[in-house]
Design a protein around this motif. Structure first.
Motif, PDB file in Angstrom:
ATOM      1  N   LEU A 167       0.852  -1.173   0.000  1.00 56.47           N
ATOM      2  CA  LEU A 167       0.000   0.000   0.000  1.00 56.47           C
ATOM      3  C   LEU A 167       0.894   1.230   0.000  1.00 56.47           C
ATOM      4  O   LEU A 167       1.794   1.347   0.828  1.00 56.47           O
ATOM      5  N   ILE A 168       0.666   2.138  -0.937  1.00 57.87           N
ATOM      6  CA  ILE A 168       1.510   3.323  -1.072  1.00 57.87           C
ATOM      7  C   ILE A 168       0.697   4.573  -0.757  1.00 57.87           C
ATOM      8  O   ILE A 168      -0.376   4.772  -1.316  1.00 57.87           O
ATOM      9  N   ASN A 169       1.222   5.392   0.113  1.00 62.00           N
ATOM     10  CA  ASN A 169       0.596   6.646   0.492  1.00 62.00           C
ATOM     11  C   ASN A 169       1.049   7.734  -0.489  1.00 62.00           C
ATOM     12  O   ASN A 169       2.238   7.886  -0.750  1.00 62.00           O
ATOM     13  N   ILE A 170       0.107   8.519  -0.996  1.00 63.40           N
ATOM     14  CA  ILE A 170       0.426   9.572  -1.962  1.00 63.40           C
ATOM     15  C   ILE A 170       1.374  10.610  -1.368  1.00 63.40           C
ATOM     16  O   ILE A 170       2.127  11.263  -2.097  1.00 63.40           O
ATOM     17  N   GLU A 171       1.383  10.764  -0.059  1.00 68.73           N
ATOM     18  CA  GLU A 171       2.281  11.720   0.595  1.00 68.73           C
ATOM     19  C   GLU A 171       3.750  11.395   0.308  1.00 68.73           C
ATOM     20  O   GLU A 171       4.576  12.298   0.231  1.00 68.73           O
ATOM     21  N   VAL A 172       4.065  10.124   0.142  1.00 64.08           N
ATOM     22  CA  VAL A 172       5.437   9.725  -0.185  1.00 64.08           C
ATOM     23  C   VAL A 172       5.853  10.370  -1.501  1.00 64.08           C
ATOM     24  O   VAL A 172       6.957  10.904  -1.632  1.00 64.08           O
ATOM     25  N   LYS A 181       4.518  13.078  -2.907  1.00 62.80           N
ATOM     26  CA  LYS A 181       4.597  14.536  -2.745  1.00 62.80           C
ATOM     27  C   LYS A 181       5.960  14.926  -2.182  1.00 62.80           C
ATOM     28  O   LYS A 181       6.576  15.890  -2.638  1.00 62.80           O
ATOM     29  N   ASP A 232      10.646  -0.397   3.458  1.00 64.95           N
ATOM     30  CA  ASP A 232       9.930   0.811   3.874  1.00 64.95           C
ATOM     31  C   ASP A 232      10.122   1.800   2.737  1.00 64.95           C
ATOM     32  O   ASP A 232      11.201   2.370   2.581  1.00 64.95           O
ATOM     33  N   GLU A 249       9.339   4.898   1.798  1.00 62.90           N
ATOM     34  CA  GLU A 249       9.849   6.254   1.973  1.00 62.90           C
ATOM     35  C   GLU A 249      11.327   6.256   2.362  1.00 62.90           C
ATOM     36  O   GLU A 249      12.135   6.983   1.787  1.00 62.90           O
TER      37      GLU A 249
END
Length: 75
Positions: free
Chosen positions: A2-7, A9, A57, A59
C-alpha cells in the motif's frame, strides 16, 4: 504494498529542492523492475534502481537511494 500519496509529494519536493538549492536535476520514474532515480549536475550523471523486491519501507528506501546517488555526484 500500500503506497501513500504523501510519499510521492515528498519526492517531488525533494527533487525541486535539489534543483533550486544545488542545481541538480533529479527525477524519479517507475520502471519495469522498480523505481528508477536519475540525477544530473553539469556533465555528471547518476542513475540508480530500487528493485521491487528490495523495498522494505518505501519512503526510507527511496530517500536512502537518493542520498547514495547524490553522494556519487559530489565526489
Amino acid at each position: 504494498m500500500l503506497i501513500n500519496i504523501e510519499v510521492f509529494k515528498k519526492i517531488g519536493e525533494r527533487c525541486d529542492h535539489y534543483l533550486t538549492t544545488h542545481g541538480v536535476e533529479a527525477a524519479w520514474s517507475i520502471h519495469l523492475h522498480g523505481f528508477q532515480f536519475k540525477a544530473q549536475y553539469g556533465a555528471d550523471k547518476v542513475e540508480r534502481l530500487l528493485h521491487w523486491s528490495d523495498i522494505k519501507d518505501l519512503e526510507k528506501d527511496l530517500k536512502a537511494l537518493e542520498y547514495a546517488a547524490l553522494r556519487g555526484l559530489s565526489s
